[in-house]
Design a protein around this motif. Structure first.
Motif, PDB file in Angstrom:
ATOM      1  N   HIS A 250       0.828  -1.198   0.000  1.00 12.35           N
ATOM      2  CA  HIS A 250       0.000   0.000   0.000  1.00 12.35           C
ATOM      3  C   HIS A 250       0.867   1.255   0.000  1.00 12.35           C
ATOM      4  O   HIS A 250       2.050   1.220   0.373  1.00 12.35           O
ATOM      5  CB  HIS A 250      -0.921   0.005   1.224  1.00 12.35           C
ATOM      6  CG  HIS A 250      -1.726  -1.249   1.385  1.00 12.35           C
ATOM      7  ND1 HIS A 250      -2.479  -1.786   0.361  1.00 12.35           N
ATOM      8  CD2 HIS A 250      -1.895  -2.082   2.442  1.00 12.35           C
ATOM      9  CE1 HIS A 250      -3.082  -2.878   0.791  1.00 12.35           C
ATOM     10  NE2 HIS A 250      -2.734  -3.084   2.048  1.00 12.35           N
ATOM     11  N   VAL A 251       0.260   2.388  -0.390  1.00 11.52           N
ATOM     12  CA  VAL A 251       0.989   3.647  -0.542  1.00 11.52           C
ATOM     13  C   VAL A 251       0.303   4.734   0.279  1.00 11.52           C
ATOM     14  O   VAL A 251      -0.919   4.914   0.202  1.00 11.52           O
ATOM     15  CB  VAL A 251       1.040   4.073  -2.025  1.00 11.52           C
ATOM     16  CG1 VAL A 251       1.762   5.414  -2.167  1.00 11.52           C
ATOM     17  CG2 VAL A 251       1.718   3.010  -2.867  1.00 11.52           C
TER      18      VAL A 251
ATOM     19  N   GLU B  81     -12.994  -1.614   8.883  1.00 10.48           N
ATOM     20  CA  GLU B  81     -12.971  -2.148   7.519  1.00 10.48           C
ATOM     21  C   GLU B  81     -11.629  -1.817   6.857  1.00 10.48           C
ATOM     22  O   GLU B  81     -11.020  -2.664   6.192  1.00 10.48           O
ATOM     23  CB  GLU B  81     -14.110  -1.541   6.704  1.00 10.48           C
ATOM     24  CG  GLU B  81     -15.504  -1.830   7.243  1.00 10.48           C
ATOM     25  CD  GLU B  81     -15.998  -3.203   6.841  1.00 10.48           C
ATOM     26  OE1 GLU B  81     -15.177  -4.014   6.364  1.00 10.48           O
ATOM     27  OE2 GLU B  81     -17.200  -3.469   7.012  1.00 10.48           O
ATOM     28  N   LEU B  82     -11.174  -0.584   7.040  1.00 15.99           N
ATOM     29  CA  LEU B  82      -9.905  -0.176   6.443  1.00 15.99           C
ATOM     30  C   LEU B  82      -8.738  -0.956   7.024  1.00 15.99           C
ATOM     31  O   LEU B  82      -7.819  -1.355   6.293  1.00 15.99           O
ATOM     32  CB  LEU B  82      -9.694   1.321   6.660  1.00 15.99           C
ATOM     33  CG  LEU B  82     -10.431   2.251   5.699  1.00 15.99           C
ATOM     34  CD1 LEU B  82     -10.335   3.694   6.176  1.00 15.99           C
ATOM     35  CD2 LEU B  82      -9.875   2.128   4.287  1.00 15.99           C
ATOM     36  N   VAL B  83      -8.773  -1.184   8.330  1.00 16.81           N
ATOM     37  CA  VAL B  83      -7.703  -1.951   8.966  1.00 16.81           C
ATOM     38  C   VAL B  83      -7.657  -3.364   8.377  1.00 16.81           C
ATOM     39  O   VAL B  83      -6.583  -3.886   8.050  1.00 16.81           O
ATOM     40  CB  VAL B  83      -7.890  -2.000  10.490  1.00 16.81           C
ATOM     41  CG1 VAL B  83      -6.925  -3.004  11.115  1.00 16.81           C
ATOM     42  CG2 VAL B  83      -7.666  -0.624  11.106  1.00 16.81           C
ATOM     43  N   THR B  84      -8.819  -3.979   8.239  1.00 13.32           N
ATOM     44  CA  THR B  84      -8.880  -5.332   7.669  1.00 13.32           C
ATOM     45  C   THR B  84      -8.344  -5.350   6.247  1.00 13.32           C
ATOM     46  O   THR B  84      -7.539  -6.220   5.880  1.00 13.32           O
ATOM     47  CB  THR B  84     -10.333  -5.849   7.680  1.00 13.32           C
ATOM     48  OG1 THR B  84     -10.783  -5.941   9.035  1.00 13.32           O
ATOM     49  CG2 THR B  84     -10.427  -7.223   7.033  1.00 13.32           C
ATOM     50  N   ILE B  85      -8.777  -4.393   5.439  1.00  9.90           N
ATOM     51  CA  ILE B  85      -8.317  -4.332   4.050  1.00  9.90           C
ATOM     52  C   ILE B  85      -6.815  -4.091   3.997  1.00  9.90           C
ATOM     53  O   ILE B  85      -6.086  -4.740   3.226  1.00  9.90           O
ATOM     54  CB  ILE B  85      -9.087  -3.241   3.287  1.00  9.90           C
ATOM     55  CG1 ILE B  85     -10.553  -3.662   3.111  1.00  9.90           C
ATOM     56  CG2 ILE B  85      -8.456  -2.966   1.928  1.00  9.90           C
ATOM     57  CD1 ILE B  85     -11.453  -2.571   2.585  1.00  9.90           C
ATOM     58  N   ASN B  86      -6.317  -3.176   4.832  1.00 10.28           N
ATOM     59  CA  ASN B  86      -4.882  -2.898   4.848  1.00 10.28           C
ATOM     60  C   ASN B  86      -4.064  -4.125   5.232  1.00 10.28           C
ATOM     61  O   ASN B  86      -2.997  -4.382   4.681  1.00 10.28           O
ATOM     62  CB  ASN B  86      -4.578  -1.757   5.829  1.00 10.28           C
ATOM     63  CG  ASN B  86      -4.834  -0.392   5.232  1.00 10.28           C
ATOM     64  OD1 ASN B  86      -4.562  -0.171   4.061  1.00 10.28           O
ATOM     65  ND2 ASN B  86      -5.360   0.514   6.014  1.00 10.28           N
ATOM     66  N   GLN B  87      -4.561  -4.894   6.205  1.00 11.82           N
ATOM     67  CA  GLN B  87      -3.786  -6.004   6.731  1.00 11.82           C
ATOM     68  C   GLN B  87      -3.897  -7.272   5.890  1.00 11.82           C
ATOM     69  O   GLN B  87      -2.955  -8.057   5.825  1.00 11.82           O
ATOM     70  CB  GLN B  87      -4.231  -6.300   8.164  1.00 11.82           C
ATOM     71  CG  GLN B  87      -3.857  -5.213   9.155  1.00 11.82           C
ATOM     72  CD  GLN B  87      -4.292  -5.539  10.573  1.00 11.82           C
ATOM     73  OE1 GLN B  87      -5.149  -6.394  10.795  1.00 11.82           O
ATOM     74  NE2 GLN B  87      -3.721  -4.846  11.545  1.00 11.82           N
ATOM     75  N   VAL B  88      -5.044  -7.477   5.252  1.00  7.55           N
ATOM     76  CA  VAL B  88      -5.316  -8.773   4.623  1.00  7.55           C
ATOM     77  C   VAL B  88      -5.317  -8.727   3.104  1.00  7.55           C
ATOM     78  O   VAL B  88      -4.904  -9.671   2.443  1.00  7.55           O
ATOM     79  CB  VAL B  88      -6.676  -9.328   5.127  1.00  7.55           C
ATOM     80  CG1 VAL B  88      -6.988 -10.669   4.484  1.00  7.55           C
ATOM     81  CG2 VAL B  88      -6.668  -9.453   6.650  1.00  7.55           C
TER      82      VAL B  88
ATOM     83  N   VAL C 128      -4.125  -0.259  -1.532  1.00  7.15           N
ATOM     84  CA  VAL C 128      -4.723   0.995  -1.079  1.00  7.15           C
ATOM     85  C   VAL C 128      -3.721   2.120  -1.278  1.00  7.15           C
ATOM     86  O   VAL C 128      -2.552   1.996  -0.887  1.00  7.15           O
ATOM     87  CB  VAL C 128      -5.133   0.917   0.403  1.00  7.15           C
ATOM     88  CG1 VAL C 128      -5.691   2.264   0.875  1.00  7.15           C
ATOM     89  CG2 VAL C 128      -6.158  -0.185   0.623  1.00  7.15           C
ATOM     90  N   ILE C 129      -4.170   3.211  -1.892  1.00 10.24           N
ATOM     91  CA  ILE C 129      -3.387   4.436  -1.981  1.00 10.24           C
ATOM     92  C   ILE C 129      -4.156   5.481  -1.196  1.00 10.24           C
ATOM     93  O   ILE C 129      -5.257   5.886  -1.588  1.00 10.24           O
ATOM     94  CB  ILE C 129      -3.202   4.892  -3.441  1.00 10.24           C
ATOM     95  CG1 ILE C 129      -2.456   3.818  -4.248  1.00 10.24           C
ATOM     96  CG2 ILE C 129      -2.450   6.216  -3.505  1.00 10.24           C
ATOM     97  CD1 ILE C 129      -2.353   4.126  -5.726  1.00 10.24           C
ATOM     98  N   ALA C 130      -3.623   5.895  -0.059  1.00 12.44           N
ATOM     99  CA  ALA C 130      -4.319   6.820   0.834  1.00 12.44           C
ATOM    100  C   ALA C 130      -3.581   8.147   0.891  1.00 12.44           C
ATOM    101  O   ALA C 130      -2.370   8.181   1.119  1.00 12.44           O
ATOM    102  CB  ALA C 130      -4.437   6.226   2.237  1.00 12.44           C
ATOM    103  N   ALA C 131      -4.322   9.240   0.683  1.00 15.11           N
ATOM    104  CA  ALA C 131      -3.747  10.578   0.751  1.00 15.11           C
ATOM    105  C   ALA C 131      -4.398  11.342   1.890  1.00 15.11           C
ATOM    106  O   ALA C 131      -5.615  11.258   2.089  1.00 15.11           O
ATOM    107  CB  ALA C 131      -3.963  11.320  -0.567  1.00 15.11           C
TER     108      ALA C 131
END
Length: 451
Positions: free
Chosen positions: A84-85, A203-210, A218-221
């Motif tokens: 991820h970025v 939800e974001l934590v799950t997506i980031n980790q799994v 994920v690209i988060a700004a």
């Protein structure tokens, strides 16, 4: 001096520059050894002028993606397959330029599907790329739909990978473009998303980790890379971003939040970046601080490239809702066919609204059956024993705290007794058709197919 470390000198760069009175800017960094200080004087800045974006440079998301140049003319790359970025920096310091450069390259990749969450009303930043995106949200409810869609795809892909075997019978644990396109979720203004919809943090934590193993990135700004912007204490997801792009900021604390504890003292001096668009990139490729400048993507560039690589038609305006839609037998959020969306210039998948409480927060999965049962019950209401009988819970006392909380919030009221048990009814102001009885956007035009 004997008791002065290189890192300590770096923090006094401005004073040292004034004391030496040299005809240029100093650039300080820790050397190969802890007691070594590398001092460079810059008399000419090759990055002083904006650098025009040359256009899409890759055809696969598995290739290194160029976002700018270093003073020696070599390009600055990020590797999306690596992880991820995170993109962070001050207001008007170039985050949008980096995002547009990344998207502008991804739209030319057949093995990438782009999804967007833009918390500016009307999706002012990501909106121009709408026709290249599988889904785009511009508010909290739309963001919940996109995250639900991504999580469902993550689960589907995981189950698919579990059925695969390598040439020697070994299990397949990572997604590649051979299995289908990567999904790239671009979140602009991450901190604002979590302010408006704090319930999506998990939800974001799950997506980031799994999700990385399933080919989802994920690209988060964000302007505010604080702990709260990543889910709060105990759920800080910054460590999941293996690539971090820093733009100019002028305080020590956000620099350490972007690049990690102690980064300021190690030379990750974003306060030295004196022009919008200048960047430092930390990744497996770049382990030491180095100043570069991102490509400048004009609005005209976006119009031309997004039109050339458009994959989806603009959706027609929504019509008024039918008063009594037919129940939808499929309770799961729809996902695209294996591997991606509708194909070039195809239709986007239709999305159902995500169930929420009256205050806009998402209904947790373990409470959804009870909430839907209350909605279905209407004025007749529901008792705890009836909930147990219907299989909503294993033991009737387990739902007591939930009901008490909803009564206190004014969403549910106690309406007498039935068979010596209290009857719980949604208050008239909160009673709406159950989410499971809502139609897809194809059946009910009021549920927009485009987010």
């Amino acid at each position: 001096g004997k008791n002065t470390s290189a890192a300590a000198v770096i923090t006094k760069q401005t004073q040292l520059e004034a004391n030496l009175d040299l005809p240029g800017k100093l650039r300080l960094a820790v050397g190969a050894q802890a007691n070594q200080l590398i001092v460079r004087m810059q008399t000419h800045d090759p990055l002083a002028e904006t650098i025009a974006w040359p256009g899409p440079a890759i055809s696969s998301v598995e290739q290194a993606l160029p976002i700018g140049v270093y003073p020696d003319g070599t390009e600055v790359f990020i590797d999306l397959v690596a992880g991820h970025v995170l993109i962070a920096g001050g207001t008007d310091m170039g985050k949008s330029g980096v995002i547009n450069c990344v998207i502008g390259n991804l739209v030319a990749c057949d093995d990438a599907e782009i999804l967007g969450i833009d918390m500016k009303p009307g999706a002012l930043e990501l909106g121009p790329w709408r026709r290249t995106m599988l889904a785009l949200a511009d508010d909290a409810d739309g963001a919940r739909q996109v995250l639900t869609m991504v999580k469902a795809e993550m689960i589907r892909r995981g189950k698919f990978l579990s059925t695969l075997r390598g040439p020697n019978g070994e299990p397949v644990r990572k997604w590649t473009s051979e299995h289908g396109p990567y999904w790239i979720l671009v979140v602009d203004e991450l901190a604002e998303l979590l302010r408006q919809a704090p319930d999506v943090a998990s939800e974001l934590v799950t997506i980031n980790q799994v999700a990385r193993a399933m080919g989802i990135r994920v690209i988060a700004a964000t302007q505010s890379p604080s702990e709260q912007a990543f889910g709060g204490k105990g759920t800080d997801a910054r460590q999941q971003y293996s690539t971090r792009i820093g733009l100019p900021v002028f305080e020590t604390e956000p620099i350490n939040m972007i690049f990690g504890r102690g980064a300021y003292g190690r030379g990750w001096r974003l306060d030295w970046l004196d022009l919008p668009g200048k960047v430092m990139v930390s990744s497996r490729r770049y382990e030491k601080p180095r100043e570069g400048r991102g490509y400048y993507v004009t609005d005209g560039d976006i119009v031309v490239v997004s039109e050339e690589h458009a994959r989806y038609e603009d959706e027609a305006p929504a019509e008024p809702a039918r008063p009594h839609p037919e129940p939808d037998p499929d309770p799961e959020p729809p996902t695209p066919p294996p591997g991606g969306g509708g194909g070039p210039r195809g239709g986007r998948p239709h999305l159902r609204p995500v169930p929420t409480f009256p205050d806009g927060s998402r209904v947790p999965d373990n409470r959804l059956p009870l909430w839907q049962a209350l909605e279905k019950a209407g004025p007749e209401g529901l008792t705890k024993p009836e909930a147990v009988k219907r299989g909503i819970c294993n033991h009737h006392t387990s739902i007591g705290p939930w009901l008490a909380q909803w009564v206190a919030a004014g969403w549910v009221e106690e309406d007498g007794k039935r068979d010596r048990a209290v009857v719980y009814v949604l208050t008239a102001a909160q009673h709406t058709p159950a989410p499971e009885a809502s139609a897809t956007s194809e059946e009910n035009p009021a549920c927009p197919a485009s987010l």
